[in-house]
Design a protein around this motif. Structure first.
Motif, PDB file in Angstrom:
ATOM      1  N   PRO A 176       0.510  -1.270   0.053  1.00  0.00           N
ATOM      2  CA  PRO A 176      -0.083   0.248   0.364  1.00  0.00           C
ATOM      3  C   PRO A 176       1.008   1.385   0.739  1.00  0.00           C
ATOM      4  CG  PRO A 176      -1.008  -1.387   1.324  1.00  0.00           C
ATOM      5  CD  PRO A 176       0.293  -2.271   1.178  1.00  0.00           C
ATOM      6  N   GLN A 177       2.207   1.312   0.745  1.00  0.00           N
ATOM      7  CA  GLN A 177       2.882   2.290   0.391  1.00  0.00           C
ATOM      8  C   GLN A 177       3.445   2.734  -0.883  1.00  0.00           C
ATOM      9  OE1 GLN A 177       5.871   2.831   3.808  1.00  0.00           O
ATOM     10  NE2 GLN A 177       4.961   0.353   4.510  1.00  0.00           N
ATOM     11  N   LEU A 178       3.358   2.152  -2.244  1.00  0.00           N
ATOM     12  CA  LEU A 178       3.899   2.651  -3.216  1.00  0.00           C
ATOM     13  C   LEU A 178       2.919   2.795  -4.213  1.00  0.00           C
ATOM     14  CD1 LEU A 178       4.978  -0.770  -4.452  1.00  0.00           C
ATOM     15  CD2 LEU A 178       6.603   0.929  -3.984  1.00  0.00           C
ATOM     16  N   LEU A 179       2.475   4.741  -4.390  1.00  0.00           N
ATOM     17  CA  LEU A 179       1.313   5.004  -4.226  1.00  0.00           C
ATOM     18  C   LEU A 179       1.087   5.245  -6.252  1.00  0.00           C
ATOM     19  CD1 LEU A 179       3.237   8.404  -2.064  1.00  0.00           C
ATOM     20  CD2 LEU A 179       1.059   6.397  -1.837  1.00  0.00           C
ATOM     21  N   THR A 180       2.187   5.371  -7.096  1.00  0.00           N
ATOM     22  CA  THR A 180       2.395   5.370  -7.946  1.00  0.00           C
ATOM     23  C   THR A 180       1.585   3.829  -8.864  1.00  0.00           C
ATOM     24  OG1 THR A 180       3.733   4.470  -9.158  1.00  0.00           O
ATOM     25  CG2 THR A 180       3.866   6.843  -8.250  1.00  0.00           C
ATOM     26  N   PRO A 181       0.896   3.680  -9.364  1.00  0.00           N
ATOM     27  CA  PRO A 181       0.326   2.415 -10.469  1.00  0.00           C
ATOM     28  C   PRO A 181       1.077   1.646 -10.831  1.00  0.00           C
ATOM     29  CG  PRO A 181      -1.202   4.140 -11.149  1.00  0.00           C
ATOM     30  CD  PRO A 181      -0.354   5.304 -10.446  1.00  0.00           C
ATOM     31  N   ALA A 182       2.153   2.747 -12.023  1.00  0.00           N
ATOM     32  CA  ALA A 182       3.023   1.624 -12.532  1.00  0.00           C
ATOM     33  C   ALA A 182       4.384   0.763 -12.047  1.00  0.00           C
ATOM     34  CB  ALA A 182       4.183   2.782 -13.331  1.00  0.00           C
ATOM     35  N   THR A 183       4.567   1.864 -10.709  1.00  0.00           N
ATOM     36  CA  THR A 183       5.517   1.644  -8.772  1.00  0.00           C
ATOM     37  C   THR A 183       4.605   0.221  -8.789  1.00  0.00           C
ATOM     38  OG1 THR A 183       6.230   3.096  -9.087  1.00  0.00           O
ATOM     39  CG2 THR A 183       6.757   1.503  -7.195  1.00  0.00           C
ATOM     40  N   ARG A 184       3.403   0.097  -8.158  1.00  0.00           N
ATOM     41  CA  ARG A 184       2.518  -1.158  -7.849  1.00  0.00           C
ATOM     42  C   ARG A 184       2.252  -2.048  -8.984  1.00  0.00           C
ATOM     43  NH1 ARG A 184      -1.474  -2.389  -3.918  1.00  0.00           N
ATOM     44  NH2 ARG A 184      -1.874  -3.718  -3.332  1.00  0.00           N
ATOM     45  N   MET A 185       2.458  -1.566 -10.399  1.00  0.00           N
ATOM     46  CA  MET A 185       2.049  -3.258 -11.019  1.00  0.00           C
ATOM     47  C   MET A 185       3.978  -3.770 -11.096  1.00  0.00           C
ATOM     48  SD  MET A 185       1.454  -3.293 -15.196  1.00  0.00           S
ATOM     49  CE  MET A 185      -0.056  -2.821 -14.357  1.00  0.00           C
ATOM     50  N   ALA A 186       4.655  -3.212 -11.283  1.00  0.00           N
ATOM     51  CA  ALA A 186       6.203  -3.808 -10.866  1.00  0.00           C
ATOM     52  C   ALA A 186       6.373  -5.056  -9.717  1.00  0.00           C
ATOM     53  CB  ALA A 186       7.072  -2.541 -11.018  1.00  0.00           C
ATOM     54  N   PHE A 187       5.667  -4.027  -9.009  1.00  0.00           N
ATOM     55  CA  PHE A 187       6.043  -5.404  -7.175  1.00  0.00           C
ATOM     56  C   PHE A 187       4.654  -6.376  -7.462  1.00  0.00           C
ATOM     57  CE2 PHE A 187       3.849  -6.321  -3.429  1.00  0.00           C
ATOM     58  CZ  PHE A 187       4.751  -6.310  -2.441  1.00  0.00           C
ATOM     59  N   ASP A 188       4.186  -5.903  -8.364  1.00  0.00           N
ATOM     60  CA  ASP A 188       2.616  -7.430  -8.368  1.00  0.00           C
ATOM     61  C   ASP A 188       3.393  -8.328  -8.856  1.00  0.00           C
ATOM     62  OD1 ASP A 188       1.389  -6.169  -6.901  1.00  0.00           O
ATOM     63  OD2 ASP A 188      -0.239  -5.519  -8.459  1.00  0.00           O
ATOM     64  N   SER A 189       3.908  -7.586  -9.788  1.00  0.00           N
ATOM     65  CA  SER A 189       4.632  -8.449 -11.131  1.00  0.00           C
ATOM     66  C   SER A 189       6.040  -9.569 -10.158  1.00  0.00           C
ATOM     67  CB  SER A 189       5.464  -8.321 -12.304  1.00  0.00           C
ATOM     68  OG  SER A 189       6.163  -8.945 -13.308  1.00  0.00           O
ATOM     69  N   ASP A 190       7.017  -8.542  -9.977  1.00  0.00           N
ATOM     70  CA  ASP A 190       8.361  -9.346  -8.946  1.00  0.00           C
ATOM     71  C   ASP A 190       7.537 -10.080  -7.899  1.00  0.00           C
ATOM     72  OD1 ASP A 190       9.641  -7.582 -10.611  1.00  0.00           O
ATOM     73  OD2 ASP A 190      10.385  -6.460  -9.494  1.00  0.00           O
ATOM     74  N   TYR A 191       6.637  -9.666  -7.320  1.00  0.00           N
ATOM     75  CA  TYR A 191       6.281 -11.121  -6.021  1.00  0.00           C
ATOM     76  C   TYR A 191       5.671 -12.148  -6.268  1.00  0.00           C
ATOM     77  CZ  TYR A 191       3.205 -12.314  -1.855  1.00  0.00           C
ATOM     78  OH  TYR A 191       3.184 -12.703  -1.000  1.00  0.00           O
ATOM     79  N   GLU A 192       4.789 -11.922  -7.059  1.00  0.00           N
ATOM     80  CA  GLU A 192       4.327 -13.040  -7.900  1.00  0.00           C
ATOM     81  C   GLU A 192       5.128 -13.862  -8.776  1.00  0.00           C
ATOM     82  OE1 GLU A 192       1.343 -14.223 -11.745  1.00  0.00           O
ATOM     83  OE2 GLU A 192       2.464 -12.474 -11.844  1.00  0.00           O
ATOM     84  N   HIS A 193       6.449 -13.217  -8.997  1.00  0.00           N
ATOM     85  CA  HIS A 193       7.788 -14.290  -9.140  1.00  0.00           C
ATOM     86  C   HIS A 193       8.000 -15.206  -8.520  1.00  0.00           C
ATOM     87  CE1 HIS A 193      11.265 -14.434 -11.858  1.00  0.00           C
ATOM     88  NE2 HIS A 193      10.738 -15.600 -11.930  1.00  0.00           N
ATOM     89  N   VAL A 194       7.810 -14.214  -6.878  1.00  0.00           N
ATOM     90  CA  VAL A 194       8.315 -14.597  -6.310  1.00  0.00           C
ATOM     91  C   VAL A 194       8.124 -16.248  -5.527  1.00  0.00           C
ATOM     92  CG1 VAL A 194       8.701 -14.562  -3.637  1.00  0.00           C
ATOM     93  CG2 VAL A 194      10.027 -12.981  -4.967  1.00  0.00           C
ATOM     94  N   LEU A 195       6.748 -15.474  -5.656  1.00  0.00           N
ATOM     95  CA  LEU A 195       5.826 -16.698  -5.400  1.00  0.00           C
ATOM     96  C   LEU A 195       5.380 -18.005  -6.250  1.00  0.00           C
ATOM     97  CD1 LEU A 195       2.854 -14.934  -3.971  1.00  0.00           C
ATOM     98  CD2 LEU A 195       4.320 -16.054  -2.703  1.00  0.00           C
TER      99      LEU A 195
END
Length: 363
Positions: A176-195
């Motif tokens: 939730p601390q990532l404010l911009t949609p692009a950064t949140r999308m990058a986080f989701d991609s990296d987190y999904e890759h880790v899982l």
């Protein structure tokens, strides 16, 4: 000693094979270029005056050609490329010259052959290396995710990373601390890759444990697991990577995995450098990681005792002796104020010898 009449060198590539043959009676040299087809290679070999012996360098094409030639009754040597002798002034390298050079070295019996794994051993080795690749991919994926958060000033302070608590923090507080949609999308991609990589690693771990419990390597795995730091995954990887333990002894196994110091000596002068780092990188990393476990006080806790229950009594006694010895070595290094990294490599070298002594032990 070389007893065959014709020596043949093959420079094997994915799409072509350069071949050279030397007739030991007439001295005639024959050269040709073949396809990678085993039948094509075998047809050309049968045209040479027999008996024949064949050599080619170990490489990405594997051991299928060696097995095919051996089944056909042809002696085949798979040569270690790092051990090939080459003229100092030779500045021309072609496939044809390499094949002829191999044939000449084979004729002189100046080649160092690698150990040929069985089909089952190679399959188990592929599984272990797939797990090692997955481990490296997971480490890099975790680094990417943590550094993404670090660039935005988000750091986890509540304990060790990549635990269940850390995972909950990533989803509930860090994202939730990532404010911009692009950064949140990058986080989701990296987190999904880790899982995804974590799930893949668990599946590979489960497959390795099942194979370690019921395969030709089970006895060796159970004996080697009597040492601290050598769990089922590590013991199975050592068993399939090293294969035939009887080709080593307690001294040579350390040199085989590159854990002995380099040496530059002449006359009365002797100078030793860093470790050679030759041989199997995967085995060397496993031994170095396992050696750190012997630094702490030695106590046979529940996990170690559960592994002891699966091993013969002689292996348990030998493992206990090795654990005491390696911990005392650590204490001695620390008392002499040795750097911990240097001391750990020395412990890993001795640990390799203890693993060998357990692996060659008869049940």
């Amino acid at each position: 000693m070389f007893t065959e009449r014709t020596s043949i060198g093959l420079d094997v590539h994915a799409r072509s094979v350069a071949a050279a043959a030397i007739d030991g009676v007439t001295g005639e040299v024959s050269r040709t270029r073949l396809t990678p087809s085993y039948e094509h290679i075998m047809d050309w070999i049968t045209q040479m005056p027999g008996p024949v012996a064949v050599a080619y360098e170990a490489g990405p094409t594997g051991f299928g050609l060696c097995r095919a030639l051996t089944n056909a009754g042809v002696r085949c040597e798979v040569v270690a490329p790092s051990k090939l002798q080459r003229p100092a002034g030779d500045r021309v390298k072609t496939d044809s010259r390499d094949a002829l050079h191999l044939a000449r070295l084979l004729r002189l019996d100046e080649v160092t052959s690698v150990s040929i794994p069985s089909v089952n051993q190679e399959a188990a080795r592929d599984l272990v290396r797939a797990r090692e690749d997955c481990r490296g991919d997971l480490m890099r994926a975790r680094h990417r995710l943590s550094k993404l958060l670090l660039r935005h000033g988000i750091v986890y302070h509540a304990g060790a990373a990549w635990t269940d608590a850390h995972d909950r923090w990533l989803r509930a507080q860090a994202a939730p601390q990532l404010l911009t949609p692009a950064t949140r999308m990058a986080f989701d991609s990296d987190y999904e890759h880790v899982l995804m990589l974590q799930g893949r690693r668990r599946a590979l771990d489960s497959a390795i444990e099942d194979m370690a419990a019921d395969s030709e390597f089970t006895a060796v795995v159970r004996r080697v697991s009597c040492l601290r730091g050598v769990g089922t995954l590590t013991a199975f990887a050592l068993a399939v990577e090293l294969g035939d333990w009887n080709r080593f002894n307690g001294n040579t196994i350390g040199a085989f995995v590159g854990l002995v110091p380099a040496e530059f000596s002449s006359g009365s002068t002797r100078a030793q450098g860093p470790i050679t780092k030759t041989g199997n990188t995967h085995v060397r990393r496993l031994l170095v990681e396992a050696a750190w476990h012997h630094r702490s006080k030695y106590q046979a806790r529940a996990v170690l005792r559960s592994r002891w229950e699966l091993a013969p009594a002689a292996a348990r006694a030998r493992g206990h002796e090795g654990n005491l010895r390696l911990h005392n070595r650590w204490v001695g290094f620390l008392a002499r104020r040795k750097r911990s990294t240097v001391a750990n490599v020395a412990i890993a070298r001795e640990l390799a010898g203890w693993c060998w002594s357990l692996a060659v032990m008869e049940d």
